[in-house]
Enzyme design. Structure first.
Site, PDB file in Angstrom:
ATOM      1  CG  ASP A 268      -1.763   1.223   1.367  1.00 53.49           C
ATOM      2  OD1 ASP A 268      -2.660   1.373   0.519  1.00 53.49           O
ATOM      3  OD2 ASP A 268      -1.540   2.037   2.284  1.00 53.49           O
TER       4      ASP A 268
ATOM      5  CD  GLU B  39      -1.967   2.666  -3.878  1.00 56.34           C
ATOM      6  OE1 GLU B  39      -2.965   3.361  -4.143  1.00 56.34           O
ATOM      7  OE2 GLU B  39      -1.280   2.848  -2.851  1.00 56.34           O
TER       8      GLU B  39
HETATM    9  C1  ARE Z   1      -8.766   9.088   6.072  1.00 54.86           C
HETATM   10  C2  ARE Z   1      -9.540  10.364   5.818  1.00 54.86           C
HETATM   11  C3  ARE Z   1      -8.597  11.555   5.787  1.00 54.86           C
HETATM   12  C4  ARE Z   1      -7.788  11.618   7.079  1.00 54.86           C
HETATM   13  C5  ARE Z   1      -7.057  10.297   7.273  1.00 54.86           C
HETATM   14  C6  ARE Z   1      -6.285  10.246   8.565  1.00 54.86           C
HETATM   15  O1  ARE Z   1     -10.229  10.266   4.574  1.00 54.86           O
HETATM   16  O2  ARE Z   1      -9.357  12.734   5.640  1.00 54.86           O
HETATM   17  O3  ARE Z   1      -6.830  12.668   6.998  1.00 54.86           O
HETATM   18  O4  ARE Z   1      -8.007   9.235   7.268  1.00 54.86           O
HETATM   19  O5  ARE Z   1      -7.160  10.302   9.646  1.00 54.86           O
HETATM   20  C7  ARE Z   1      -7.550   5.332   2.563  1.00 54.86           C
HETATM   21  C8  ARE Z   1      -8.593   6.380   2.226  1.00 54.86           C
HETATM   22  C9  ARE Z   1      -8.314   7.710   2.891  1.00 54.86           C
HETATM   23  C10 ARE Z   1      -8.117   7.524   4.375  1.00 54.86           C
HETATM   24  C11 ARE Z   1      -6.928   6.584   4.545  1.00 54.86           C
HETATM   25  C12 ARE Z   1      -6.562   6.312   5.994  1.00 54.86           C
HETATM   26  O6  ARE Z   1      -8.631   6.545   0.815  1.00 54.86           O
HETATM   27  O7  ARE Z   1      -9.428   8.565   2.678  1.00 54.86           O
HETATM   28  O8  ARE Z   1      -7.879   8.790   4.998  1.00 54.86           O
HETATM   29  O9  ARE Z   1      -7.274   5.312   3.959  1.00 54.86           O
HETATM   30  O10 ARE Z   1      -7.656   5.792   6.679  1.00 54.86           O
HETATM   31  C13 ARE Z   1      -2.618   8.850  -2.850  1.00 54.86           C
HETATM   32  C14 ARE Z   1      -1.581   7.766  -2.526  1.00 54.86           C
HETATM   33  C15 ARE Z   1      -2.145   6.363  -2.650  1.00 54.86           C
HETATM   34  C16 ARE Z   1      -3.431   6.214  -1.841  1.00 54.86           C
HETATM   35  C17 ARE Z   1      -4.400   7.289  -2.336  1.00 54.86           C
HETATM   36  C18 ARE Z   1      -5.731   7.238  -1.577  1.00 54.86           C
HETATM   37  O11 ARE Z   1      -0.455   7.920  -3.392  1.00 54.86           O
HETATM   38  O12 ARE Z   1      -1.175   5.448  -2.160  1.00 54.86           O
HETATM   39  O13 ARE Z   1      -3.825   8.597  -2.141  1.00 54.86           O
HETATM   40  N1  ARE Z   1      -3.982   4.850  -1.931  1.00 54.86           N
HETATM   41  C19 ARE Z   1      -3.777   3.879  -0.809  1.00 54.86           C
HETATM   42  C20 ARE Z   1      -5.037   3.056  -0.531  1.00 54.86           C
HETATM   43  C21 ARE Z   1      -6.087   3.953   0.081  1.00 54.86           C
HETATM   44  C22 ARE Z   1      -5.614   4.397   1.461  1.00 54.86           C
HETATM   45  C23 ARE Z   1      -4.173   4.694   1.520  1.00 54.86           C
HETATM   46  C24 ARE Z   1      -3.316   4.472   0.463  1.00 54.86           C
HETATM   47  C25 ARE Z   1      -3.603   5.045   2.838  1.00 54.86           C
HETATM   48  O14 ARE Z   1      -5.458   2.407  -1.696  1.00 54.86           O
HETATM   49  O15 ARE Z   1      -7.342   3.338   0.171  1.00 54.86           O
HETATM   50  O16 ARE Z   1      -6.354   5.590   1.855  1.00 54.86           O
HETATM   51  O17 ARE Z   1      -3.232   3.813   3.458  1.00 54.86           O
HETATM   52  C26 ARE Z   1      -2.885  11.677  -7.324  1.00 54.86           C
HETATM   53  C27 ARE Z   1      -1.538  11.070  -6.918  1.00 54.86           C
HETATM   54  C28 ARE Z   1      -1.747   9.807  -6.099  1.00 54.86           C
HETATM   55  C29 ARE Z   1      -2.673  10.089  -4.923  1.00 54.86           C
HETATM   56  C30 ARE Z   1      -4.002  10.624  -5.454  1.00 54.86           C
HETATM   57  C31 ARE Z   1      -4.978  10.943  -4.344  1.00 54.86           C
HETATM   58  O18 ARE Z   1      -3.508  10.816  -8.249  1.00 54.86           O
HETATM   59  O19 ARE Z   1      -0.786  10.760  -8.071  1.00 54.86           O
HETATM   60  O20 ARE Z   1      -0.498   9.342  -5.628  1.00 54.86           O
HETATM   61  O21 ARE Z   1      -2.912   8.843  -4.238  1.00 54.86           O
HETATM   62  O22 ARE Z   1      -3.754  11.830  -6.200  1.00 54.86           O
HETATM   63  O23 ARE Z   1      -4.460  11.916  -3.510  1.00 54.86           O
END
Ligand code: ARE
Ligand code: CA
Length: 485
Positions: A209, A235
């Site tokens: 992740d 990812e």
């Molecule tokens: C939640 C709340 C937030 C709060 C946080 C901490 O929504 O408001 O600040 O908690 O309390 C998932 C959810 C998030 C969640 C998080 C933790 O989607 O909403 O936050 O869990 O509970 C980037 C990363 C990429 C990531 C995406 C979501 O690069 O790695 O953001 N994807 C993975 C998972 C997600 C997960 C996380 C990582 C965290 O698949 O499900 O988040 O473990 C452009 C960039 C990308 C960027 C994208 C979005 O495209 O190129 O790199 O992705 O914008 O910002």
């Protein structure tokens, strides 16, 4: 695809020697390679899906939601805020996890765990995790202390603001999630211990992740410490505007290729489909052996994906084209219906996610209510295409043909597919190297090998031409083993 061409050449050579047609009516299905992401599905239900739907349909692997202890809360994304490395979560216990991997393996399905190793929680106030572990933002007693975390000092509150800055992306906090100092050997040892534990519990590999948020150099010693043959899928969301590219992570294993669906969606919405580069590398895509491709995942179905389970036949079309392709390793996505982005899967009185399972059979996406499983992996059309892909095996993808809005192509000597993303019915003649006869459409009918039920729709092949009659929005696909009678 050199393997495909060599395989096809071998088939032709065998055909010449035996005097048979190039099409081999005994074609055995290739080894399963298609994965399925069972988003937020409890371990007991995953085990049952392995036995009743995934194994029988010929899926090869399943990607789980994170297994480690997480913060309390109802949202699905609590899974992505680790509190400890205990394998105890709303999705199940350690014992249930071990039972699942054994039952899936017995059904021929590998289990891939989702490893959250870039960060711990995003909480500012101290709390207690699902399994009772206490924590605060940068303190996880017995596991990590303040010095194990980055303090990037590059932005006002240490959160990532600018994705064009490599240092921010890798050492600041992703949405306030306490960012581990993954360069430290102390942290690396703890991560390796956690991943080794998951492997000991029977997983075949891991999704990393938020891999983009860790330097590939930090991940190298971690991955090197895992047993040979461990599958690693990083990812790394591709963005042309950012300095960190998925290609940096292919030395670790595979990566999710986000560009794949982004290329396909505009073709479907404009009803202008074109062949990808069939001989060379596809632009903006990782090398074929490193690519895991998908139409949507749990993030993109809540964001950038044009097509999701809600789109029914058009979603099938996108998935069918992916499964018919000869690039990358496909993963199908299967979650639950939602209207609120944050809403978690339904839970029982104790807070555990309910272990809903899917029977075989079509799902009417127009009647799904929030929280209901979409069961995409069990849709007959998808299961039918998984079978189609195994019959296509490594046969070459031949140049496509189009007529009006319809488009289709064959996999040499094995199979053919046609789609009509337009608004009017369309006929399409696709050159195929299949014996004359009627072939059952596996999109309408589901898998055909060993099937006893009626064929819901069929396609005539004569003189090396498959004649598809496609309603608006329809997908049809036939293969060597779907001949009727
Ligand atoms: C939640 C709340 C937030 C709060 C946080 C901490 O929504 O408001 O600040 O908690 O309390 C998932 C959810 C998030 C969640 C998080 C933790 O989607 O909403 O936050 O869990 O509970 C980037 C990363 C990429 C990531 C995406 C979501 O690069 O790695 O953001 N994807 C993975 C998972 C997600 C997960 C996380 C990582 C965290 O698949 O499900 O988040 O473990 C452009 C960039 C990308 C960027 C994208 C979005 O495209 O190129 O790199 O992705 O914008 O910002
Ligand atoms: Ca980081």
């Amino acid at each position: 695809m050199t393997g495909g061409r060599a395989g096809a050449a071998l088939l032709v050579a065998v055909a010449l020697l035996t005097g048979c047609s190039a099409a081999d009516p005994q074609a055995e299905p290739a080894d399963p390679d298609v994965g399925v992401q069972l988003f937020q599905l409890p371990w007991t239900a995953v085990a049952e899906e392995c036995e009743t739907t995934l194994g029988p349909a010929g899926y090869g692997w399943v990607l789980l939601s994170p297994a480690q202890e997480h913060i309390a809360g109802d949202q699905w994304w609590t899974s992505y805020q680790p509190v400890s490395h205990l394998v105890e979560s709303r999705l199940g216990t350690r014992e249930e996890f071990a039972d699942m991997t054994a039952r899936c393996a017995a059904a021929g399905v590998d289990v891939i765990a989702d490893a959250v190793i870039n960060h711990m929680t995003g909480q500012t106030a101290p709390g207690v995790g699902w399994a009772g572990s206490t924590y605060s933002h940068k303190d996880y007693p017995g596991l990590y202390e303040e010095s194990d975390f980055h303090a990037c000092g590059l932005t006002a509150d240490d959160d990532i603001v600018d994705y064009t800055s490599r240092d921010q992306v890798q050492t600041c906090e992703l949405v306030n999630l306490a960012d581990l100092d993954t360069a430290s050997s102390r942290v690396q040892q703890r991560i390796v211990a956690h991943l080794t534990d998951l492997l000991d519990l029977g997983v075949a590999g891991i999704r990393i992740d938020a891999a983009k948020h860790m330097a590939a150099a930090d991940l190298e010693p971690i991955v090197a410490a895992l047993p040979e043959g461990t599958r690693v899928i990083s990812e790394v969301i591709r963005s042309a505007r950012e300095p960190i590219a998925p290609e940096e992570y292919t030395g670790l294993g595979e990566v999710f290729e986000f560009q794949y669906a982004r290329d396909l969606f505009p073709q479907l919405s404009s009803a202008i489909l074109a062949d990808p580069d069939l001989d060379g590398q596809r632009p903006m895509h990782v090398a074929e052996g490193a690519a895991v491709v998908f139409i949507d995942n749990h993030d993109t179905e809540r964001g950038e994906a044009d097509l999701t389970y809600r789109d029914g036949a058009r979603y099938v079309m996108a998935n069918a084209l992916m499964l018919a392709d000869d690039y990358g390793t496909p993963i199908v996505y299967s979650g639950y219906a939602f209207s609120d982005r944050d809403a978690g899967a339904p839970t029982d009185g104790t807070g555990r996610v309910t272990a809903d399972t899917c029977g075989a059979g079509p799902v009417d996406v127009t009647t799904l209510t929030d929280g209901q499983r979409t069961c995409v992996h069990a849709w007959p059309a998808l299961a039918g295409m998984v079978e189609w892909r195994r019959i296509a095996g490594d046969a070459a993808r031949l140049p496509g043909v189009d007529a009006g809005d319809a488009y289709g192509f064959a996999r040499e000597g094995r199979a053919a597919i046609a789609v009509n993303p337009g608004r009017e019915p369309a006929a399409l003649a696709v050159p195929v190297d299949l014996p004359d006869g009627r072939y059952c459409d596996v999109v309408a009918s589901g898998p055909r090998i060993g099937a006893t039920g009626d064929c819901a729709a069929s396609v005539e092949v004569s003189g090396g031409i498959a004649r598809f009659e496609l309603a608006a929005g329809a997908t049809q696909a036939i293969h060597l083993r779907s001949a009727t009678g």
